[in-house]
Motif scaffolding. Structure first.
Motif, short mmCIF file in Angstrom:
data_model
loop_
_atom_site.label_atom_id
_atom_site.label_comp_id
_atom_site.label_asym_id
_atom_site.label_seq_id
_atom_site.Cartn_x
_atom_site.Cartn_y
_atom_site.Cartn_z
N TYR A 110 0.84 -1.20 0.00
CA TYR A 110 0.00 0.00 0.00
C TYR A 110 0.87 1.25 0.00
CZ TYR A 110 -3.83 -3.07 1.42
OH TYR A 110 -4.78 -4.05 1.46
N GLU A 130 -5.29 7.43 4.48
CA GLU A 130 -5.88 6.47 3.57
C GLU A 130 -4.77 5.85 2.74
OE1 GLU A 130 -8.76 7.99 0.82
OE2 GLU A 130 -9.47 5.97 0.33
N ILE B 120 -0.01 -8.45 8.08
CA ILE B 120 -1.36 -8.20 7.55
C ILE B 120 -1.40 -8.63 6.09
CG2 ILE B 120 -3.03 -6.39 7.02
CD1 ILE B 120 -1.54 -4.71 9.28
N LYS B 122 -2.87 -8.50 2.36
CA LYS B 122 -3.56 -7.46 1.58
C LYS B 122 -4.80 -8.04 0.93
CE LYS B 122 -0.53 -8.24 -2.32
NZ LYS B 122 0.49 -7.67 -3.18
N ASP B 123 -5.79 -7.16 0.68
CA ASP B 123 -7.01 -7.63 0.04
C ASP B 123 -7.36 -6.81 -1.19
OD1 ASP B 123 -7.85 -5.29 1.11
OD2 ASP B 123 -9.23 -6.16 2.56
N THR B 125 -8.07 -3.71 -1.58
CA THR B 125 -8.95 -2.54 -1.44
C THR B 125 -8.23 -1.45 -0.63
OG1 THR B 125 -9.89 -3.34 0.64
CG2 THR B 125 -10.99 -4.02 -1.39
N ASN B 126 -8.80 -0.23 -0.70
CA ASN B 126 -8.22 0.85 0.11
C ASN B 126 -8.38 0.52 1.58
OD1 ASN B 126 -8.02 1.98 -2.39
ND2 ASN B 126 -8.81 3.98 -1.77
N ARG B 127 -7.57 1.16 2.36
CA ARG B 127 -7.54 0.83 3.77
C ARG B 127 -7.24 2.12 4.53
NH1 ARG B 127 -4.75 -4.09 6.42
NH2 ARG B 127 -5.72 -5.02 4.60
N ILE B 129 -5.71 3.74 8.05
CA ILE B 129 -5.06 3.43 9.32
C ILE B 129 -5.15 4.64 10.23
CG2 ILE B 129 -3.50 1.57 8.56
CD1 ILE B 129 -1.28 3.54 8.35
#
Lengths: 235, 235
Positions: A110, A130, B120, B122-123, B125-127, B129
């Motif tokens: 990310y 984000e 973690i 990842k999938d 999509t946005n995330r 934190i």
């Protein structure tokens, strides 16, 4: 056993003469602003050792490196990048001309959705950032690959072999190097590593703790095998 | 000019004999999980140079260091930390016994609100934190200081002198070293730096580009002045 491996390697080193190899190394840095970044722990040592071993075995070697303090191995061409997107571009641009690609870098999954030009001032309150997914370089190479030998790494903290097996198939690699980073002597920045080599045909080679350069030389031996016909005197 | 500075330093080096100094260096790493972290760009070179210069000038020197690949300067005691909270604890524990504190580290202002024990996955999509503010080590030292000489650094990307002036007063430091990290030769990882020393009495010393060790030796000269009465033969 080590002597055997090295002998095996050198007897096959002609296989890598005239071959072109690309190695990625280090942990990418995804800037939030000019000072802060999201990073992935990686000293870069494993990838640098692989580049050295490939060069020693006769391959013309390019090292695409995220920031590290390591010296570039003798005879290797280094391309310095900071972010996952920069690494993606550098790897994809070179990919069609390569015979071997070893993806040893720790690439950020990310990156921050936005980046500040100036240093962000703190205000003492909680803050949300984000993150957006980065492209998956290894998966993209797996989709595009024709004759290239593609090697991936899996650093896991749990369910090592199951996660690594799954990754090997999903990413379409020819060999996956798996290591459990929680083991003593296998962690980030360690001069040693404890790895398994996994192959799509179901073979698995478990190695004892050894230096990263020894791991790299064993890997180059397997790469020579995967490139084929070394023992037939064709090359 | 350099010779003059060094001469000045050595003539004052008795002032630091018997003095105890603590230097912080490097960029803290705030883990999201065992692999990912939020980092601050810093090679640690400036702080390591200051620790070396203090030690050379006779001070008993402790270096509280975030992760770097730099060797510990000869004769200096190193305490290794990773996060801002660990650095806070190490600095505050030593503070009461120190004569001089130089805060050269790049400390993360924020840390992730929660930390995953496992890597973690990842999938795609946005995330989001969530970040929570870290304690401000320099400000806390400014509040607690009695006789200590406290030195801060300000790495800025805009309005350098105004931001640095404001920081100097707000943090209650005796000397602030200001540098614009956007200037060539003053950035992160550079062996050189371009700095100004700011003092609460309004004095400002602007230096040309010089090595980080030269900056450090000039800083130690000023520390000797701030510790006082060196020229009176009292010490």
């Amino acid at each position: 056993e080590i002597v055997e491996t090295i002998t095996q390697l050198f007897s096959k080193s002609d296989c890598l003469k005239g071959k072109r190899a690309l190695v990625t190394a280090g942990g990418t840095q995804e800037p939030l602003d000019p000072v802060r970044y999201l990073g992935n722990r990686s000293s870069g040592r494993m990838g640098y050792a692989v580049a050295q071993a490939l060069q020693e075995a006769g391959a013309e070697t390019i090292l695409v490196s995220a920031p590290t303090d390591l010296p570039t191995p003798h005879g290797v061409s280094r391309v310095s990048v900071q972010t996952a997107l920069e690494m993606y571009d550098a790897v994809l641009a070179n990919f069609p001309n390569m015979d071997v690609i070893v993806k040893a870098a720790a690439v950020a999954d990310y990156r921050p959705a936005s980046q500040s030009e100036q240093k962000i001032k703190k205000d003492g309150t909680n803050r949300m950032i984000e993150l957006v997914p980065n492209p998956d370089i290894l998966a993209e190479l797996g989709r595009r690959k024709t004759s290239q030998v593609l090697i991936g790494f899996a650093a896991e903290t749990e369910n090592l072999l199951a996660n690594a097996q799954e990754k090997m198939h999903r990413k379409n690699v020819n060999l996956l190097v798996a290591n459990d980073v929680t083991k003593p002597g296998a962690g980030f920045g360690s001069p040693t590593n404890i790895v398994s080599f996994l192959f799509p045909d179901g073979r698995r080679i478990d190695f004892p703790k050894m230096s990263k350069l020894e791991v790299a030389r064993n890997l180059v031996g397997e790469i020579a095998n995967l490139l084929g016909d070394c023992n037939k005197g064709v090359k």
